[in-house]
Design an enzyme around this catalytic site. Structure first.
Site, PDB file in Angstrom:
ATOM      1  CG  HIS A  56      41.067 -86.169 -75.663  1.00  7.64           C
ATOM      2  ND1 HIS A  56      39.917 -85.643 -76.219  1.00  7.64           N
ATOM      3  CD2 HIS A  56      42.046 -85.297 -75.947  1.00  7.64           C
ATOM      4  CE1 HIS A  56      40.208 -84.508 -76.824  1.00  7.64           C
ATOM      5  NE2 HIS A  56      41.494 -84.268 -76.672  1.00  7.64           N
ATOM      6  CE  LYS A  75      29.594 -96.157 -78.397  1.00  3.31           C
ATOM      7  NZ  LYS A  75      29.708 -94.842 -77.790  1.00  3.31           N
ATOM      8  NE  ARG A  76      38.811 -97.827 -83.866  1.00  2.46           N
ATOM      9  CZ  ARG A  76      40.024 -97.581 -84.346  1.00  2.46           C
ATOM     10  NH1 ARG A  76      40.241 -96.516 -85.104  1.00  2.46           N
ATOM     11  NH2 ARG A  76      41.027 -98.397 -84.105  1.00  2.46           N
ATOM     12  CE  LYS A 119      35.382 -96.485 -77.759  1.00  3.10           C
ATOM     13  NZ  LYS A 119      34.946 -95.116 -77.418  1.00  3.10           N
ATOM     14  CB  THR A 149      31.636 -86.690 -79.770  1.00  6.02           C
ATOM     15  OG1 THR A 149      32.489 -87.687 -80.349  1.00  6.02           O
ATOM     16  CG2 THR A 149      32.469 -85.768 -78.899  1.00  6.02           C
ATOM     17  CE  LYS A 205      29.881 -86.386 -83.798  1.00  5.00           C
ATOM     18  NZ  LYS A 205      31.061 -87.211 -84.142  1.00  5.00           N
TER      19      LYS A 205
HETATM   20  C1  Z15 Z   1      40.250 -90.954 -78.621  1.00  4.27           C
HETATM   21  O1  Z15 Z   1      39.438 -90.995 -79.682  1.00  4.27           O
HETATM   22  C2  Z15 Z   1      39.773 -90.578 -77.374  1.00  4.27           C
HETATM   23  C3  Z15 Z   1      40.625 -90.530 -76.314  1.00  4.27           C
HETATM   24  C4  Z15 Z   1      41.948 -90.884 -76.475  1.00  4.27           C
HETATM   25  O2  Z15 Z   1      42.790 -90.852 -75.443  1.00  4.27           O
HETATM   26  C5  Z15 Z   1      42.426 -91.265 -77.724  1.00  4.27           C
HETATM   27 CL1  Z15 Z   1      44.065 -91.690 -77.913  1.00  4.27          CL
HETATM   28  C6  Z15 Z   1      41.585 -91.308 -78.785  1.00  4.27           C
HETATM   29  C7  Z15 Z   1      38.336 -90.157 -77.259  1.00  4.27           C
HETATM   30  C8  Z15 Z   1      37.627 -90.585 -75.985  1.00  4.27           C
HETATM   31  O3  Z15 Z   1      37.706 -91.988 -75.843  1.00  4.27           O
HETATM   32  C9  Z15 Z   1      36.182 -90.131 -76.054  1.00  4.27           C
HETATM   33  O4  Z15 Z   1      35.501 -90.440 -74.866  1.00  4.27           O
HETATM   34  C10 Z15 Z   1      36.111 -88.632 -76.297  1.00  4.27           C
HETATM   35  O5  Z15 Z   1      34.783 -88.226 -76.544  1.00  4.27           O
HETATM   36  C11 Z15 Z   1      36.951 -88.249 -77.482  1.00  4.27           C
HETATM   37  O6  Z15 Z   1      38.265 -88.729 -77.356  1.00  4.27           O
HETATM   38  C12 Z15 Z   1      37.016 -86.755 -77.685  1.00  4.27           C
HETATM   39  O7  Z15 Z   1      37.355 -86.095 -76.516  1.00  4.27           O
END
Ligand code: Z15
Length: 839
Positions: A374, A565-566, A571, A673, A677
């Site tokens: 991810h 978002k976080r 970001k 994601t 949405k």
């Molecule tokens: C996280 O929320 C994501 C990646 C990570 O390595 C960790 Cl530890 C947490 C996110 C990505 O930043 C995001 O771009 C992606 O859409 C999401 O995972 C789901 O794949």
């Protein structure tokens, strides 16, 4: 009691009784019964929470028949099953979603109203299970919804954290973290299954010995043991009878472990042991996209993985299948490297506990697992110091060493005389302090490796996993993320759902590609009008929420420009702020300037230890305080920080957005994601060519997407040729003014120190190329402002964005996983056949 048996044609026959019936009168009676018999309340004393609980139990009853039948049929048929291993499941509230998936939302709303209550208020009562940080945890939740909707036998396996992601408060503009006591009022959606508890060993050492038959064996002698108790939550599919299971593990001290301590009178010592054990599932680590290397975190990972694999072996044996068929019964998906220790644990279980040969065990292991990556961020790649790892999992370290020896032999054969390749690919990083590399373990132990968007998968192959791609090109696949339209459209945007359904029927809900039929309406004036009215009403609702929670009055006719978002530097929330400050500077220089009114809305949590992210939150709130009260602005700009962004709040935000900010540095966001949405709810995107933005733009058409910024390739080139942010500062007057304004103390009561770290980081490092993208962003925002002034054009674009989101349903993602990785087929669950449950 009397039940009206055949009122509702959907629930004929034996299903229509007080605990299963779906007719309004039966539901109403069930609700009142629960208020009395479960909550022990009558109306005069009932709190909103009592009403919520009474309704939740009534709906849970209606899930149980489906849940039990599902389990019975999977058991009877020995169905091939997906096990989704994830340290996070960010489920959001269950009640509303279950009403949607049972297709009784409207009936229940009506029945509740007839009793003088408001369903929306009851839904608000539910404490959301926030057992995840952000995208990765929410993706797992969307995937469970789609798996159930597609009738795929599946189990979600994870941890039942007692405290989920912290609640965010804002004090004096700063983020403050409060523990999330989500279980405070009980959880009506879960059922504990202590009869399926398992034991997990920790620490100690290994013994190599010869058994009674003269065979060489290895025994793990742990110094601690914990019990895992499973708690099950039903995951209902949309308009199907399938109810799959989310199985989350709680850690407890074993019943008998401290018998000696008790007997020797060391009561407090024994209780202490219990506290230590229970710590394991106490709290979710609040970091998204970064790894801290803490021992407790590795313990959590191993704990839930070991519990889950042992549980799967129990299921296998219960169905009288031999262990050799583990990989035929189960397909395990590793959600990032968090559960990657499963590779070594399955090897240990098969070899040490079930006496299988190394080669058979390895073949089963590789055929069982598949790994989703991810992130490309180096700080998120998990590695554990060898010493720490060995002190917790001595046997696993031995297994990993053995795996590594065999693996490096394979590398040597494929790439002779290439020592640097061997050290790059080794499961152990030996460049300095020694580390176990979890991504390498996941790659070696899996038959499939996937990224989460097309660009991300390409970058994985070219960069982070380049050597593994060369070694195993056939393992690599792309699976672009998706989101569930049930929660993020049907539940959260009922008005738009109704409008869409009135034009194209309701089958789009399970087949999102059908939204394309809306294209025919994109220029229909009456439809456009209705579309706009719904967006307007949703904006008014969010405006009311903002007024209530922030005391800020915002203009629903302004552009709702939202970044939710976080918080993370990549970001680039800070880039959004530079735009805001730039507009503000223009107004200050020329108060009569023409500006399309905007409401800038931010939401998101920062990891508690992430100083820069927290400082950006403070800066947003500080800028908001100044701009919102400056009379020169004349209300044309408003800045709002919505505290405690979570699934509940997200469901209010997406439907009300005009503009979706997806502005990460190209090459950094694996997928995103939230971008999907927002667009599904008719927001237009301003974004970079990053993650899934690339594919969203492809789908909606370049003319319906506001693109800006460097490409990933340009970013790499710029970094390689020596990027100097100061050049941008020196040559761009508006940029200089914006940064100087922040540095001058204008937003901090004259304090020039407070935001210095933010300003300096841009001027001297700017790791994420904000200054390089600044002008492109500002110009693009200018285009956004102009486009919004032409409401017909904007509405046309908005309709086309929603109409072209079909690809981004998590149903499509899950179908791809099923066909190309898991090789599983749907199993239909019937309610008529009571044989299975009666026997
Ligand atoms: C996280 O929320 C994501 C990646 C990570 O390595 C960790 Cl530890 C947490 C996110 C990505 O930043 C995001 O771009 C992606 O859409 C999401 O995972 C789901 O794949």
């Amino acid at each position: 009691l009397q039940y009206n048996s055949f009122e509702d044609p959907r629930c004929e026959g034996y299903l229509e009784d007080g605990r299963t019936g779906m007719s309004p009168s039966t539901l109403k009676r069930a609700f009142l019964n629960n208020l009395f018999y479960v909550q022990g309340k009558f109306k005069a004393l009932a709190t909103p929470n009592d009403y919520y609980m009474a309704l939740a139990y009534a709906i849970r009853d209606r899930l149980l028949q489906r849940w039990i039948n599902t389990a019975a049929i999977y058991t009877a048929q020995g169905s091939r099953t997906v096990a989704y291993f994830s340290a996070e499941f960010l489920m959001g509230p269950h009640l509303g979603n279950n009403l949607i998936n049972l297709d009784i939302y409207k009936d229940v709303e009506k029945g509740i109203a007839e009793m003088g209550l408001n369903l929306g208020e009851l839904l608000e009562q539910e404490e959301e299970p926030g057992l995840g940080n952000g995208g990765l945890g929410r993706l797992a939740a969307c995937y469970l919804d789609s798996l159930a909707t597609l009738e795929i036998p599946s189990l979600g396996y994870g941890i039942r954290y007692e405290f989920g992601i912290f609640d965010q408060e804002i004090e004096d503009g700063w983020q403050v973290e409060i523990t999330d006591k989500w279980l405070r009022f009980g959880n009506p959606w879960e059922i504990a299954r202590p009869e399926w508890a398992v034991e997990v060993k920790l620490g100690g050492h290994t013994d190599h010995y010869v058994d009674d038959h003269g065979r060489y064996r290895i025994r793990w002698v742990p110094d601690q043991q914990v019990t895992g108790i499973p708690y099950d939550t039903p995951i209902l599919g949309c308009q199907t009878n399938t109810a799959n299971t989310l199985r989350l593990w709680t850690a407890e001290a074993p019943e008998s472990f401290n018998f000696n301590a008790f007997n020797s009178g060391d009561y407090l010592g024994a209780v202490y042991e219990k506290v230590v054990s229970e710590n394991i599932s106490k709290v979710l680590y609040p970091n998204d996209d970064s790894s801290q290397g803490k021992k407790l975190r590795l313990t959590q990972q191993y704990f839930f993985v070991s519990c889950s694999l042992q549980d799967m072996i129990r299921i296998l044996v219960g169905q009288e299948l031999p262990l050799e068929k583990f990989h035929e019964k189960f397909a395990v998906q590793l959600n990032d490297t968090h559960p990657a220790i499963a590779v070594a644990e399955l090897m240990r279980l098969l070899i040490d506990m079930h006496h299988m040969s190394w080669d058979s065990a390895w073949s089963i292991t590789q055929r069982t697992f598949a790994y989703t990556n991810h992130t490309l961020l180096p700080e998120a790649l998990e590695r554990w110091p060898v010493e720490l790892f060995g002190s917790l999992l001595p046997r696993h370290l031995e297994i990993i060493y053995e795996l590594n020896d065999r693996f490096l032999d394979e590398v040597r054969i494929k790439f002779p005389e290439d020592d640097s390749r061997l050290s790059r690919m080794s499961l152990i990083d030996e460049s300095g302090e020694r580390y176990v590399r979890m991504a390498h373990l996941a790659c070696v132990g899996s038959h499939a490796i996937n990224g989460v968007a097309a660009l991300h998968t390409e970058l994985l192959k070219q960069d982070v996993l380049y050597d593994f791609y060369q070694m195993y090109p056939g393992k690599f696949q792309n699976k672009t993320n998706g989101v569930t339209p049930r929660r993020f459209m049907v539940l959260s945007n009922p008005a738009l759902t109704e409008l869409v359904t009135s034009k194209i029927g309701d089958t789009w809900i399970k087949n999102l590609g059908e939204l394309q039929k809306l294209e025919a309406w994109a220029d229909n004036p009456e439809f456009q009008q209705q579309w706009r009215q719904i967006k307007q009403a949703n904006k008014q609702e969010l405006a009311a929420y903002i007024q209530k929670h922030n005391g800020i009055i915002v203009d629903p006719n302004s552009i709702f420009d939202i970044l939710a978002k976080r918080f993370h530097e990549y970001k680039r929330q800070y880039l959004d702020l530079l735009h805001i400050v730039t507009l503000y500077n223009r107004i200050k220089a020329n108060p009569d300037i023409e500006i399309t009114p905007r409401t800038f809305i931010f939401g998101g949590k920062a990891a508690p230890g992430y100083f820069m992210a927290k400082l950006i939150i403070k800066l947003i709130n500080s800028v908001a305080d100044v701009i919102n009260r400056d009379p020169d602005v004349r209300g044309r700009l408003k800045v709002v920080f919505l505290k405690n962004y979570n699934v509940k709040l997200a469901q209010r935000i997406y439907p009300a957005a005009d503009l979706s900010e997806q502005i990460s540095t190209a090459g950094k966001e694996a997928s995103g994601t939230g971008n999907m949405k927002f667009a599904l709810n008719g927001a237009l995107t301003i974004g970079t060519l990053d993650g899934a933005n690339v594919e969203i733009r492809e789908e909606v058409g370049a003319e319906n997407f506001f693109l800006f910024g460097l490409t990933a390739e340009q970013v790499y080139a710029k970094r390689a040729s020596g990027y100097n942010p100061m050049e941008y500062y020196n040559s761009n007057a508006e940029l200089r003014l914006a940064l100087d304004r922040i540095a001058s103390g204008f937003f901090s009561h004259g304090d020039t120190e407070l935001f210095k770290p933010l300003v300096d980081s841009l001027l001297h490092h700017d790791q994420y190329f904000l200054l390089a993208d600044y002008q492109s962003y500002i110009d693009c925002q200018e285009q956004v402002g102009l486009a919004y002034r032409d409401q017909d054009r904007w509405t046309h674009m908005s309709i086309l964005n929603a109409a072209r989101m079909g690809k981004f349903s998590s149903d499509r993602s899950i179908q791809d996983y099923c066909r190309e990785i898991w090789k599983v087929e749907p199993v239909t669950i019937t309610l008529e056949n009571s044989e299975v449950t009666d026997s």
